[in-house]
Design an enzyme around this catalytic site. Structure first.
Site, PDB file in Angstrom:
ATOM      1  N   ALA A   1       0.857  -1.178   0.000  1.00 26.90           N
ATOM      2  CA  ALA A   1       0.000   0.000   0.000  1.00 26.90           C
ATOM      3  C   ALA A   1       0.900   1.236   0.000  1.00 26.90           C
ATOM      4  CB  ALA A   1      -0.871   0.000   1.244  1.00 26.90           C
TER       5      ALA A   1
ATOM      6  N   GLY B   1       0.322  -5.180   0.559  1.00 23.98           N
ATOM      7  CA  GLY B   1      -0.771  -5.151  -0.405  1.00 23.98           C
ATOM      8  C   GLY B   1      -0.357  -5.743  -1.746  1.00 23.98           C
TER       9      GLY B   1
ATOM     10  N   GLU C   1      -0.794  -9.300  -1.447  1.00 26.01           N
ATOM     11  CA  GLU C   1      -2.234  -9.561  -1.383  1.00 26.01           C
ATOM     12  C   GLU C   1      -2.847  -9.540  -2.787  1.00 26.01           C
ATOM     13  OE1 GLU C   1      -2.759  -6.565   1.734  1.00 26.01           O
ATOM     14  OE2 GLU C   1      -3.633  -8.134   2.983  1.00 26.01           O
TER      15      GLU C   1
ATOM     16  N   GLU D   1       3.568  -5.747   7.136  1.00 28.44           N
ATOM     17  CA  GLU D   1       2.703  -4.745   7.788  1.00 28.44           C
ATOM     18  C   GLU D   1       2.953  -4.626   9.283  1.00 28.44           C
ATOM     19  OE1 GLU D   1       1.816  -6.756   5.411  1.00 28.44           O
ATOM     20  OE2 GLU D   1       0.340  -5.828   4.086  1.00 28.44           O
TER      21      GLU D   1
HETATM   22  N1  CAA Z   1       4.581   3.416   0.243  1.00 35.15           N
HETATM   23  C1  CAA Z   1       5.099   4.625  -0.059  1.00 35.15           C
HETATM   24  N2  CAA Z   1       6.407   4.828  -0.331  1.00 35.15           N
HETATM   25  C2  CAA Z   1       7.201   3.767  -0.285  1.00 35.15           C
HETATM   26  C3  CAA Z   1       6.739   2.486   0.037  1.00 35.15           C
HETATM   27  C4  CAA Z   1       5.348   2.330   0.288  1.00 35.15           C
HETATM   28  N3  CAA Z   1       4.812   1.137   0.572  1.00 35.15           N
HETATM   29  N4  CAA Z   1       7.778   1.620   0.009  1.00 35.15           N
HETATM   30  C5  CAA Z   1       8.857   2.345  -0.321  1.00 35.15           C
HETATM   31  N5  CAA Z   1       8.516   3.633  -0.484  1.00 35.15           N
HETATM   32  C6  CAA Z   1       9.403   4.732  -0.893  1.00 35.15           C
HETATM   33  C7  CAA Z   1      10.462   5.039   0.154  1.00 35.15           C
HETATM   34  O1  CAA Z   1       9.968   5.936   1.122  1.00 35.15           O
HETATM   35  C8  CAA Z   1      11.574   5.628  -0.684  1.00 35.15           C
HETATM   36  O2  CAA Z   1      11.192   6.950  -0.966  1.00 35.15           O
HETATM   37  P1  CAA Z   1      12.297   8.093  -1.067  1.00 35.15           P
HETATM   38  O3  CAA Z   1      13.213   7.668  -2.170  1.00 35.15           O
HETATM   39  O4  CAA Z   1      11.495   9.307  -1.346  1.00 35.15           O
HETATM   40  O5  CAA Z   1      12.965   8.121   0.279  1.00 35.15           O
HETATM   41  C9  CAA Z   1      11.475   4.854  -1.999  1.00 35.15           C
HETATM   42  O6  CAA Z   1      10.154   4.287  -2.028  1.00 35.15           O
HETATM   43  C10 CAA Z   1      12.471   3.732  -2.127  1.00 35.15           C
HETATM   44  O7  CAA Z   1      12.416   2.939  -0.965  1.00 35.15           O
HETATM   45  P2  CAA Z   1      13.731   2.364  -0.271  1.00 35.15           P
HETATM   46  O8  CAA Z   1      14.737   3.436  -0.125  1.00 35.15           O
HETATM   47  O9  CAA Z   1      13.300   1.631   0.938  1.00 35.15           O
HETATM   48  O10 CAA Z   1      14.243   1.348  -1.409  1.00 35.15           O
HETATM   49  P3  CAA Z   1      14.858  -0.101  -1.282  1.00 35.15           P
HETATM   50  O11 CAA Z   1      15.130  -0.550  -2.658  1.00 35.15           O
HETATM   51  O12 CAA Z   1      15.940  -0.116  -0.270  1.00 35.15           O
HETATM   52  O13 CAA Z   1      13.692  -1.038  -0.694  1.00 35.15           O
HETATM   53  C11 CAA Z   1      11.489  -1.929  -0.514  1.00 35.15           C
HETATM   54  C12 CAA Z   1      12.530  -1.256  -1.424  1.00 35.15           C
HETATM   55  C13 CAA Z   1      11.958  -3.319  -0.103  1.00 35.15           C
HETATM   56  C14 CAA Z   1      10.208  -2.016  -1.283  1.00 35.15           C
HETATM   57  C15 CAA Z   1      11.310  -1.073   0.772  1.00 35.15           C
HETATM   58  O14 CAA Z   1      11.064   0.260   0.382  1.00 35.15           O
HETATM   59  C16 CAA Z   1      10.176  -1.486   1.654  1.00 35.15           C
HETATM   60  O15 CAA Z   1      10.324  -2.402   2.450  1.00 35.15           O
HETATM   61  N6  CAA Z   1       9.023  -0.813   1.538  1.00 35.15           N
HETATM   62  C17 CAA Z   1       7.889  -1.009   2.427  1.00 35.15           C
HETATM   63  C18 CAA Z   1       7.111  -2.215   2.061  1.00 35.15           C
HETATM   64  C19 CAA Z   1       5.931  -2.344   2.962  1.00 35.15           C
HETATM   65  O16 CAA Z   1       6.013  -2.154   4.164  1.00 35.15           O
HETATM   66  N7  CAA Z   1       4.797  -2.685   2.366  1.00 35.15           N
HETATM   67  C20 CAA Z   1       3.599  -2.861   3.093  1.00 35.15           C
HETATM   68  C21 CAA Z   1       2.829  -1.596   3.060  1.00 35.15           C
HETATM   69  S1  CAA Z   1       1.436  -1.706   4.115  1.00 35.15           S
HETATM   70  C22 CAA Z   1       0.288  -2.510   3.224  1.00 35.15           C
HETATM   71  O17 CAA Z   1       0.494  -2.936   2.149  1.00 35.15           O
HETATM   72  C23 CAA Z   1      -0.999  -2.574   4.024  1.00 35.15           C
HETATM   73  C24 CAA Z   1      -2.136  -3.204   3.364  1.00 35.15           C
HETATM   74  O18 CAA Z   1      -2.169  -4.384   3.141  1.00 35.15           O
HETATM   75  C25 CAA Z   1      -3.309  -2.404   3.103  1.00 35.15           C
END
Ligand code: CAA
Length: 699
Positions: A62, A101, A104, A124
């Site tokens: 998400a 998500g 999912e 999450e």
């Molecule tokens: N939403 C918004 N922005 C996100 C994001 C997300 N889910 N995931 C990453 N970003 C952004 C980061 O903030 C970063 O932004 P900036 O460059 O502006 O700082 C950019 O994307 C790159 O991220 P990283 O620097 O972390 O890049 P990476 O290559 O080292 O890692 C990644 C990539 C593994 C995807 C890591 O970003 C990560 O773990 N992201 C979070 C994943 C996550 O937690 N997903 C679950 C979301 S909650 C959900 O999905 C709930 C639901 O079911 C409804």
């Protein structure tokens, strides 16, 4: 341009999500997926569908940035239900990471093809929430409740190979992912959908005992966290309820998590950790220096641990000691650490040998002449550090970065004893250096921008979170630790027992109390510091009793006696009546009438001291932002991430309340240690928060 596009090739529709940087499920992506599915359901030219992503990754979850605002339809749970309900087979083509998500969405597809390098996960829980779009109901159905619980509670990234063994992936390919997914879709076209939500779990194997056992197994690591228990309840629902009811239960529990302050705190930490590498005056155009070989001075616990970080990512290390036995001992400890990992199955014996091959030991400074970065980890006195830097100035090649792993000393003074202060900075690792994620990068007055930029990148490369700090006594972390420790020690001399102080802060969420921590670090370290700087900088009342312990030989855990007793080599602290007697004698000497001190008072005094010092650091520009301070405390000192670090915690209390409390303490305990930080006063009076300060100063 839309973030979701479609193309049809020989009867197979390819839906592509293109929403850089990580294809997060923002409103436009959800809308695009819903739109395309609706259209394709009735498109007679299409017999199967592939969902793929452009760029570096499959959907990574998400859009966390949207969490703060009211959700806009279509909602993700509805989008995934619609995908699963499709009558035509839908195949997910996964590369990079399918997270949250994103997974999912993939689970709502009927089949999944992935690159061998891909990873899946439901992280999450790390954001204080739970997978709220069917993840807790579909993953147990396809992977089994045990694997699902493992993934959902740890939030870890699961490799494609493991995911296939769980049944989550149908096919793994080395390359040409899209072609493979199209071929898969063509083959599946005649078979119709295979819906994850319709899969059955054999509930008899997963009764109350299974869940009770699981709860017990994670109790320690999830202490204080709100979301994990909610995640478990969702999986229980998946086992006992039909899909539709399970999804309803998941929604209710998801909303509870979202409404809990921990979610906000953990989401704050997520962005805070990504902010740390934004440094004023440095951007992607700032040149970097090549780091091909690193030199480490000192093969003690710290030097060895630091060296391992570089060897682990394939950067060879030259490690220097003064005498051969010390060098042999140091390299022996490194080998033992790797062998311990091998015994746990994390490394093969060939990998251990490969890692050891990265180390070259030496007794001669001249052998450091080919190093691009040299870090000294020698004894913490200015005199010794200066001697080392004098040698480094003599042998290091032009352009080499010279770093001190000092935890307190003035890096400007160290830099000034070389002819190249622009190449000098502090790299403060935390013990054990091969494990702890925090690295304080100390920017001295003359540190060149390319030196700083190189080290900020390097921190990431060695998988640390690197926070830039300015030069001051103790930088960010240890400077704040000092008033925290002072209040803890004062509470003891005023009437609390050491174990009461520890219990109060442990219950607050710290991994251990300050008395246990002092015993672990060695009481003699603080003792020596106090002798060095001059006692006038310390509250003698707070430390006299500790100094007496040291003088009587009770230096902490390493000698089996400190604030606590450690009987027969045990590492478990035990209150000692002799120590209590000594403390009470010291109270009398100091003219203090001992009183009962509540755990609330202990926590408040320690936290207010921490926050006030943090505000001073921020106001003096020794940290770029309040959230950097939070990252330091969570990653270096075990401050509970679910409270978002001390500065976020202050925001959650309200800065006016924090300010008033500090003024109240000033009246009660005297103004010497309770001068409110000017920045705190200013923000409190303006009705602002530290987060406001960060936003206003973001450039
Ligand atoms: N939403 C918004 N922005 C996100 C994001 C997300 N889910 N995931 C990453 N970003 C952004 C980061 O903030 C970063 O932004 P900036 O460059 O502006 O700082 C950019 O994307 C790159 O991220 P990283 O620097 O972390 O890049 P990476 O290559 O080292 O890692 C990644 C990539 C593994 C995807 C890591 O970003 C990560 O773990 N992201 C979070 C994943 C996550 O937690 N997903 C679950 C979301 S909650 C959900 O999905 C709930 C639901 O079911 C409804």
């Amino acid at each position: 341009m839309s973030t979701v596009s479609k193309e049809i090739r020989e009867g197979i529709a390819i839906i592509t999500v293109d929403n850089p940087p990580v294809n997060a499920l923002s409103h436009s992506v959800r809308e695009g997926l819903a739109r395309e599915m609706k259209e394709l359901a009735s498109n007679a030219d299409v017999s199967a569908i592939v969902v793929a992503c452009a760029g570096r990754t499959f959907i990574a979850g998400a859009d966390i940035r949207e969490f703060g605002s009211p959700p806009q339809p279509p909602h993700l749970p509805d989008v995934v239900n619609d995908i699963e309900a499709m009558e035509k087979p839908v195949v997910a083509a996964i590369h990079g990471t399918a997270l949250g998500g994103g997974l999912e969405v993939a689970l709502s597809c009927h089949y999944r093809v992935a690159l061998a390098s891909a990873k899946i996960g439901l992280p999450e829980v790390k954001l204080g929430i739970l997978p709220g779009a069917g993840g807790t109901q579909r993953l147990p159905r396809i992977a089994g409740p045990a694997n699902a619980l493992d993934a959902i509670i740890s939030g870890r990234h699961v490799s494609a190979k493991e995911a296939k063994s769980w049944g989550v992936l149908d096919e793994i390919v080395e390359d040409n992912l899209l072609e493979a997914a199209i071929a898969f879709a063509k083959a599946a076209a005649g078979n119709g959908p295979r819906r994850t939500g319709e899969m059955k779990i054999d509930g008899t194997k997963f009764g109350p005992e299974f869940f009770a056992g699981f709860r017990k197994s994670i109790a320690r690591q999830t202490r204080g966290y709100f979301a994990p228990e909610h995640c478990i309840r969702c999986v229980e629902a998946a086992v006992s309820l039909p899909l539709e009811e399970g999804l309803k239960r998941e929604r209710e529990l998801f909303q509870e998590c979202m409404a809990n302050p921990q979610a906000k705190a953990l989401q704050h930490m997520f962005f805070a950790e990504r902010q740390v590498s934004r440094i004023p005056g440095i951007d992607k155009n700032t040149p970097r220096r090549d780091i091909r070989r690193v030199g480490i001075i000192g093969a003690g616990t710290m030097g060895g641990g630091i060296a391992m970080n570089f060897a682990n990512v394939g950067i060879p290390v030259t490690i220097l000691e003064v005498e051969q036995p010390a060098l042999d001992r140091g390299l022996g400890v490194v080998r033992k650490n790797y062998e311990r990992s091998a015994a746990k199955g994390k490394l093969t014996s060939e990998q251990v040998e490969g890692l050891m091959d990265q180390f070259t030991g030496t007794l001669s400074y001249d052998d450091l002449s080919d190093c691009d970065l040299i870090i000294e980890a020698v004894f913490e006195t200015m005199e010794i550090k200066k001697k080392v830097f004098g040698e480094l100035d003599r042998v290091a090649k032009k352009g080499a970065i010279l770093a001190s792993n000092t935890s307190y000393l003035d890096v400007n003074e160290i830099a000034a004893c070389t002819k190249r202060p622009e190449d000098v900075l502090g790299l403060h690792f935390f013990s054990p250096a091969n494990v702890m994620r925090l690295l304080e990068i100390v920017r001295a007055d003359k540190t060149a921008p390319d030196v700083l930029a190189t080290c900020v990148d390097l921190a990431k490369a060695i998988r640390k979170v690197g926070v830039v700090a300015g030069v001051c006594h103790g930088f960010i972390g240890n400077r704040m630790l000092s008033p925290y420790g002072r209040e803890a020690a004062l509470a003891v001399i005023e009437g609390a027992k050491p174990e009461e102080v520890d219990a109060a802060l442990f219950t607050f969420g710290m991994p251990m109390g300050p008395m246990t921590m002092s015993d672990m670090a060695g009481l003699d370290i603080g003792y020596l510091n106090r002798q060095g700087v001059g006692r006038e900088n310390y509250e003698t009342k707070a430390y006299d009793w500790m100094d007496r312990l040291v003088e009587s030989g009770r230096k902490g855990l390493k000698v089996g006696a400190g604030v606590y007793a450690y009987e027969d080599g045990s590492r478990t602290p035990k209150p000692d009546p002799d120590v209590q007697k000594l403390i009470e004698e010291e109270s009398v000497k100091a003219g203090i009438e001992r009183r009962a001190i509540s755990s609330d008072e202990i926590v408040e005094r320690c936290m207010m001291a921490l926050i006030n010092e943090g505000a001073k650091i921020l106001g003096e520009g020794k940290a770029y932002r309040a959230s950097d301070i939070d990252v330091v405390y969570v990653n270096g000192y075990g401050y509970p991430a679910y409270r978002g670090g001390p500065m976020h915690y202050a925001d959650s209390l309200g800065l006016k309340n924090v300010y008033d409390k500090i003024c109240e303490f000033g009246e009660k305990f005297g103004p010497r240690w309770w001068q409110p930080a000017p920045l705190l006063k200013e923000l409190a009076e303006a009705g602002k928060s530290f987060a406001d300060f960060d936003r206003e100063n973001a450039g």
